[in-house]
Motif scaffolding. Structure first.
Motif, mmCIF file in Angstrom:
data_model
loop_
_atom_site.group_PDB
_atom_site.id
_atom_site.type_symbol
_atom_site.label_atom_id
_atom_site.label_comp_id
_atom_site.label_asym_id
_atom_site.label_seq_id
_atom_site.Cartn_x
_atom_site.Cartn_y
_atom_site.Cartn_z
ATOM 1 N N GLY A 289 -5.570 -5.721 -2.560
ATOM 2 C CA GLY A 289 -6.272 -4.501 -2.948
ATOM 3 C C GLY A 289 -5.658 -3.789 -4.137
ATOM 4 N N THR A 290 -4.337 -3.733 -4.199
ATOM 5 C CA THR A 290 -3.715 -2.985 -5.296
ATOM 6 C C THR A 290 -4.223 -3.537 -6.624
ATOM 7 O OG1 THR A 290 -1.793 -2.896 -3.886
ATOM 8 C CG2 THR A 290 -1.508 -2.062 -6.102
ATOM 9 N N MET A 291 -4.174 -4.867 -6.735
ATOM 10 C CA MET A 291 -4.618 -5.515 -7.960
ATOM 11 C C MET A 291 -6.117 -5.249 -8.191
ATOM 12 S SD MET A 291 -3.034 -6.992 -10.232
ATOM 13 C CE MET A 291 -1.469 -7.716 -9.949
ATOM 14 N N PHE B 176 10.441 1.075 -0.642
ATOM 15 C CA PHE B 176 9.435 2.044 -1.121
ATOM 16 C C PHE B 176 8.158 1.359 -1.622
ATOM 17 C CE2 PHE B 176 11.737 0.600 -4.795
ATOM 18 C CZ PHE B 176 10.751 0.451 -5.745
ATOM 19 N N GLU B 177 8.277 0.049 -1.964
ATOM 20 C CA GLU B 177 7.181 -0.605 -2.692
ATOM 21 C C GLU B 177 5.846 -0.484 -1.966
ATOM 22 O OE1 GLU B 177 10.039 -2.074 -1.994
ATOM 23 O OE2 GLU B 177 10.984 -2.650 -3.885
ATOM 24 N N ASN B 178 5.872 -0.786 -0.661
ATOM 25 C CA ASN B 178 4.594 -0.791 0.031
ATOM 26 C C ASN B 178 4.049 0.574 0.307
ATOM 27 O OD1 ASN B 178 5.117 -3.812 0.788
ATOM 28 N ND2 ASN B 178 2.987 -3.181 0.740
ATOM 29 N N ALA B 179 4.975 1.486 0.660
ATOM 30 C CA ALA B 179 4.512 2.855 0.894
ATOM 31 C C ALA B 179 3.848 3.363 -0.379
ATOM 32 C CB ALA B 179 5.693 3.728 1.287
ATOM 33 N N ASP B 180 4.430 3.019 -1.529
ATOM 34 C CA ASP B 180 3.847 3.439 -2.811
ATOM 35 C C ASP B 180 2.473 2.812 -3.009
ATOM 36 O OD1 ASP B 180 6.098 4.872 -3.294
ATOM 37 O OD2 ASP B 180 6.744 3.749 -5.076
ATOM 38 N N ASP B 181 2.376 1.520 -2.722
ATOM 39 C CA ASP B 181 1.081 0.839 -2.916
ATOM 40 C C ASP B 181 0.018 1.422 -1.982
ATOM 41 O OD1 ASP B 181 2.195 -0.695 -4.845
ATOM 42 O OD2 ASP B 181 2.042 -2.609 -3.793
ATOM 43 N N HIS B 182 0.415 1.722 -0.747
ATOM 44 C CA HIS B 182 -0.542 2.306 0.200
ATOM 45 C C HIS B 182 -1.045 3.660 -0.322
ATOM 46 C CE1 HIS B 182 1.425 -0.104 3.750
ATOM 47 N NE2 HIS B 182 0.914 -0.862 2.813
ATOM 48 N N ARG C 44 0.710 6.585 -8.560
ATOM 49 C CA ARG C 44 1.231 5.246 -8.851
ATOM 50 C C ARG C 44 2.748 5.226 -8.703
ATOM 51 N NH1 ARG C 44 -3.389 3.482 -11.749
ATOM 52 N NH2 ARG C 44 -4.295 5.466 -12.342
ATOM 53 N N GLY C 45 3.237 4.188 -8.012
ATOM 54 C CA GLY C 45 4.688 4.058 -7.859
ATOM 55 C C GLY C 45 5.248 3.116 -8.905
ATOM 56 N N PRO C 46 6.587 3.052 -9.009
ATOM 57 C CA PRO C 46 7.206 2.215 -10.041
ATOM 58 C C PRO C 46 7.031 0.711 -9.798
ATOM 59 C CG PRO C 46 8.861 3.265 -8.636
ATOM 60 C CD PRO C 46 7.535 3.845 -8.247
ATOM 61 N N ASN C 47 6.551 0.315 -8.616
ATOM 62 C CA ASN C 47 6.363 -1.111 -8.334
ATOM 63 C C ASN C 47 5.090 -1.643 -8.995
ATOM 64 O OD1 ASN C 47 7.028 -3.566 -7.015
ATOM 65 N ND2 ASN C 47 5.537 -3.119 -5.413
ATOM 66 N N ILE C 48 4.248 -0.739 -9.435
ATOM 67 C CA ILE C 48 3.009 -1.197 -10.066
ATOM 68 C C ILE C 48 3.302 -1.494 -11.533
ATOM 69 C CG2 ILE C 48 0.657 -0.557 -10.744
ATOM 70 C CD1 ILE C 48 0.396 0.940 -8.137
ATOM 71 N N LEU D 95 5.650 -10.275 -0.242
ATOM 72 C CA LEU D 95 4.401 -9.503 -0.201
ATOM 73 C C LEU D 95 4.516 -8.091 -0.809
ATOM 74 C CD1 LEU D 95 1.746 -10.695 0.610
ATOM 75 C CD2 LEU D 95 1.988 -9.674 2.863
ATOM 76 N N PRO D 96 5.682 -7.426 -0.661
ATOM 77 C CA PRO D 96 5.762 -6.086 -1.266
ATOM 78 C C PRO D 96 5.549 -6.075 -2.776
ATOM 79 C CG PRO D 96 7.574 -6.424 0.278
ATOM 80 C CD PRO D 96 6.870 -7.745 0.135
ATOM 81 N N TYR D 97 5.552 -7.244 -3.410
ATOM 82 C CA TYR D 97 5.487 -7.258 -4.882
ATOM 83 C C TYR D 97 4.139 -7.728 -5.416
ATOM 84 C CZ TYR D 97 10.343 -6.405 -4.155
ATOM 85 O OH TYR D 97 11.508 -5.836 -3.731
ATOM 86 N N ARG D 98 3.105 -7.565 -4.610
ATOM 87 C CA ARG D 98 1.791 -8.050 -5.041
ATOM 88 C C ARG D 98 1.243 -7.308 -6.269
ATOM 89 N NH1 ARG D 98 -1.741 -11.118 -1.736
ATOM 90 N NH2 ARG D 98 -0.559 -12.910 -1.012
ATOM 91 N N SER D 99 1.826 -6.149 -6.592
ATOM 92 C CA SER D 99 1.357 -5.459 -7.802
ATOM 93 C C SER D 99 2.371 -5.622 -8.938
ATOM 94 C CB SER D 99 1.101 -3.979 -7.515
ATOM 95 O OG SER D 99 2.203 -3.421 -6.845
ATOM 96 N N ASN D 100 3.237 -6.618 -8.790
ATOM 97 C CA ASN D 100 4.300 -6.825 -9.766
ATOM 98 C C ASN D 100 4.347 -8.320 -10.129
ATOM 99 O OD1 ASN D 100 6.740 -7.037 -11.116
ATOM 100 N ND2 ASN D 100 7.843 -5.663 -9.731
#
Ligand code: MIC
Ligand code: SF4
Length: 640
Positions: free
Chosen positions: A39-41, A72-78, A450-454, A492-497
């Motif tokens: 979804g993030t993508m 933090f990555e997933n909480a940010d993506d959520h 948007r978090g820094p993982n994106i 998986l936490p890096y799906r937007s990276n």
């Protein structure tokens, strides 16, 4: 000539094209769903389209795949998905509310509507008579923006069920039987319609178990009629007004008809590492089992869970076995708890996990080294569980409980008599975990977080008329997207990276691939049959694109992955003569000239500069796909 169920829905949603198998058709999409891992993508892509509010009748964003939040990555993506959903008119299903397919069936699915989802098991909706298909994130984003969904008009298969399932034999065994009969490639290019007298005794969640696993056949989708059973389910969900009857015409024509007599069916099991590696449970009886997992979008309905609870009641699982249970939704968990069945499950020694995908996508609960794990899930690809040398078997909930109690693979019919399981007349409805979007007037008030993982979306390059590049990797048949871009708790936490993910590309096949591909700058991958089977994750195309892969040449491709390659600007080409696969080795230098003319002709000539071989490649791109490839991918094409 009459119409099949799918043809009727297609006809009612046809935007362009002719309903002739093999031709491209464009469909109007009524509903979309996304999950967090894709979804993030998809929402980043949607944002680049500049559309203010979704144009669909209903779009839902689920959080169900990665709910561990180990950093933090997933909480940010959520948070990103929640805010982007609120702004653009999308319903948001909070983490803990359940697995997208189970919740969508319960609360949103409507017979006769079209649904696409950025998850390959979206055909679960076929259990309620929807034309529901898995798609890449970009295609879902385009549909949310009001664009049509393009597919190749499928052939029509029919499965006729007669008879009635015997005790301890269940819908999952029907799924495994059809996989045994057709294999993981047997449904490619087809829609499978289920019918016959035998379906009358199958409830909507049981039907959904079957349409869910139709994905493993490679089918475009699977569908059941919408009948009194469907009406009953919708009534129990408090949505009887959504019911519309839907059947095929008596003179509808099918390309293939398969008959299964349910009276003859036995408990079945899919052995490592493919869902079609199916034998009877009794033939493996006595094999020691370390772990049992019950849940996933295939087998996590209330009916499944009540059966499990009834079989576990008053019993204790074997000391040597670890048993996990993940109910499919908050609704299922609440009702299990209210009727006391949850206590029976807890008392047996099972571990209760969140209402989410969990172990199915390797989010925890990985088996011990070389462990044997029996799972009620739909995929047992090598390494997917998170333990590289584990042996994962796919079974029904009944067979899963039998193994948890005895510590070995056991035919569940050995458990005695099957306790009666009574389904409630109505389900407990509480939609507080689904947050509606803000109204259109309040659009400006929502800030997308948007978090820094994106990380920025990777830029693709237009396809040139000549491609000269070396082979960075050669793989065999049935390569899954789990091989290409693994999932699991660590990645998986890096799906937007995409840059971070790229280090893990093809890790299951060849750990040296990312570095080699980077060094080559641009390269070509060689594959066997059914390349890219499995999930819809577009990361399996975006990451190779980021690593410089310009073409994949294979014996054949899985549908969603081929579309994702085109959307990412990578050429999917097939060998005209599959034996030519042998004439290319890893490291060879290849040249394909006159690519544009070849796209029009449907044939291209490849020269292997290393050994001098000339190889004919085939392709069949639609006009739209040619433009997408020349532009360097769907986003580049759409923003022109
Ligand atoms: C899967 O079952 O493989 C997944 C995880 O649900 C995928 C989606 C993804 O990779 O995020 C799918 O089936 O499409
Ligand atoms: Fe989730 Fe597994 Fe279903 Fe994929 S197959 S949606 S990971 S439960």
């Amino acid at each position: 000539m009459g119409y099949t169920i799918a043809q009727k829905i297609i006809k009612a949603h046809l935007v362009s094209g002719e309903m002739i198998p093999g031709r491209e058709i464009a469909l109007k999409i009524d509903q979309t769903l996304t999950q967090d891992a894709t979804g993030t993508m998809a929402y980043l892509e949607f944002e680049t389209m500049g559309v203010k509010r979704v144009k669909t009748e209903k779009s839902v964003a689920y959080i169900d795949h990665n709910t561990l939040q180990s950093g933090f990555e997933n909480a940010d993506d959520h948070r990103y998905i929640q805010s982007v959903a609120a702004k653009h008119g999308i319903y948001f299903s909070r983490p803990g509310n359940g697995i997208c397919h189970q919740v969508h069936l319960e609360r949103f699915g409507i017979p006769g509507k079209t649904l696409i989802g950025s998850d390959s098991h979206t055909p679960t909706g076929g259990g309620i008579g929807m034309l529901a298909m898995g798609a890449g994130g970009m295609d879902v984003a385009a549909a949310m923006g009001g664009g049509a969904y393009y597919i190749i008009m499928p052939r029509m298969f029919k499965v006729n069920l007669t008879g009635k399932l015997k005790p301890f034999v269940s819908a999952k065994d029907i799924s495994l039987e059809i996989l045994r009969l057709l294999s993981v490639k047997g449904g490619v290019g087809a829609i499978i319609e289920w019918g016959g007298e035998g379906i009358k005794n199958l409830s909507v969640p049981e039907r959904a178990t079957i349409t869910n696993m139709g994905t493993e056949l490679g089918a475009t989708t699977s569908i059941f009629p919408s009948d009194e059973v469907t009406r009953e389910f919708l009534r129990a969900e408090g949505r009887e007004e959504d019911f519309v009857p839907l059947t095929s015409d008596p003179d509808a024509v099918y390309d293939k008809v398969i008959n299964i007599n349910l009276d003859d069916l036995k408990p079945l099991i899919a052995c490592p590492h493919s869902p079609d590696n199916v034998v009877t449970v009794e033939s493996l009886a006595g094999t020691k089992v370390d772990q049992v997992c019950i849940g996933s979008c295939t087998n996590s309905s209330l009916f499944d869970m009540l059966k499990v609870a009834a079989l576990l009641r008053g019993k204790t699982i074997k000391d040597s076995v670890s048993l996990s249970i993940s109910p499919g939704s908050k609704q299922v968990l609440t009702m299990l708890s209210d009727c006391g069945a949850l206590s029976d499950i807890i008392a047996s020694g099972a571990r209760i996990l969140e209402c989410a995908c969990g172990p199915c996508i390797g989010m925890g609960f990985s088996p011990n080294s070389a462990g044997i794990s029996l799972r009620t899930f739909n995929r047992n690809f090598e390494g997917r569980s998170g333990t590289a040398d584990a042996g994962v078997y796919l079974v029904s909930p009944e067979t899963a409980v039998a193994a948890a109690l005895t510590g070995e693979i056991t035919d569940p019919r050995m458990l005695g008599s099957m306790p009666e399981v009574k389904m409630p007349d109505s389900f407990k409805i509480n939609d507080t975990a689904v947050i509606p979007p803000v109204s259109e007037q309040n659009y400006e008030s929502v800030t997308v977080l948007r978090g820094p993982n994106i990380k920025p979306f990777p830029a693709s390059k237009p396809q040139q008329d000549t491609l000269s590049a070396a082979v960075s990797l050669k793989v065999g048949d049935n390569i899954t997207t789990d091989h290409i871009m693994p999932a699991g708790a660590k990645i998986l936490p890096y799906r937007s990276n995409i840059p971070y993910l790229s280090d893990f590309c093809f890790a299951a096949c060849d750990k040296g691939f990312p570095e080699r591909a980077r060094k080559m700058g641009k390269s070509i991958i060689i594959g066997g049959q059914n390349y890219g089977q499995g999930s819809s994750r577009e990361h399996a195309a975006l990451v190779p694109m980021y690593l410089g892969v310009r073409a994949v040449i294979a014996k054949s491709f899985a549908r969603i992955h081929a579309a994702n390659l085109i959307n990412s600007g990578i050429l999917p080409l097939t060998f005209k003569n599959p034996d030519d696969y042998e004439k290319i080795s890893a490291g060879d230098n290849l040249t394909i000239k006159n690519i544009y003319a070849g796209m029009d002709r449907g044939e291209m000539i490849l020269k292997n500069n290393t050994n001098g071989e000339i190889i004919i490649l085939t392709c069949s791109f639609t006009e739209r796909q040619k433009k997408i490839l020349k532009a360097g991918g769907l986003l580049a094409y759409a923003s022109k």
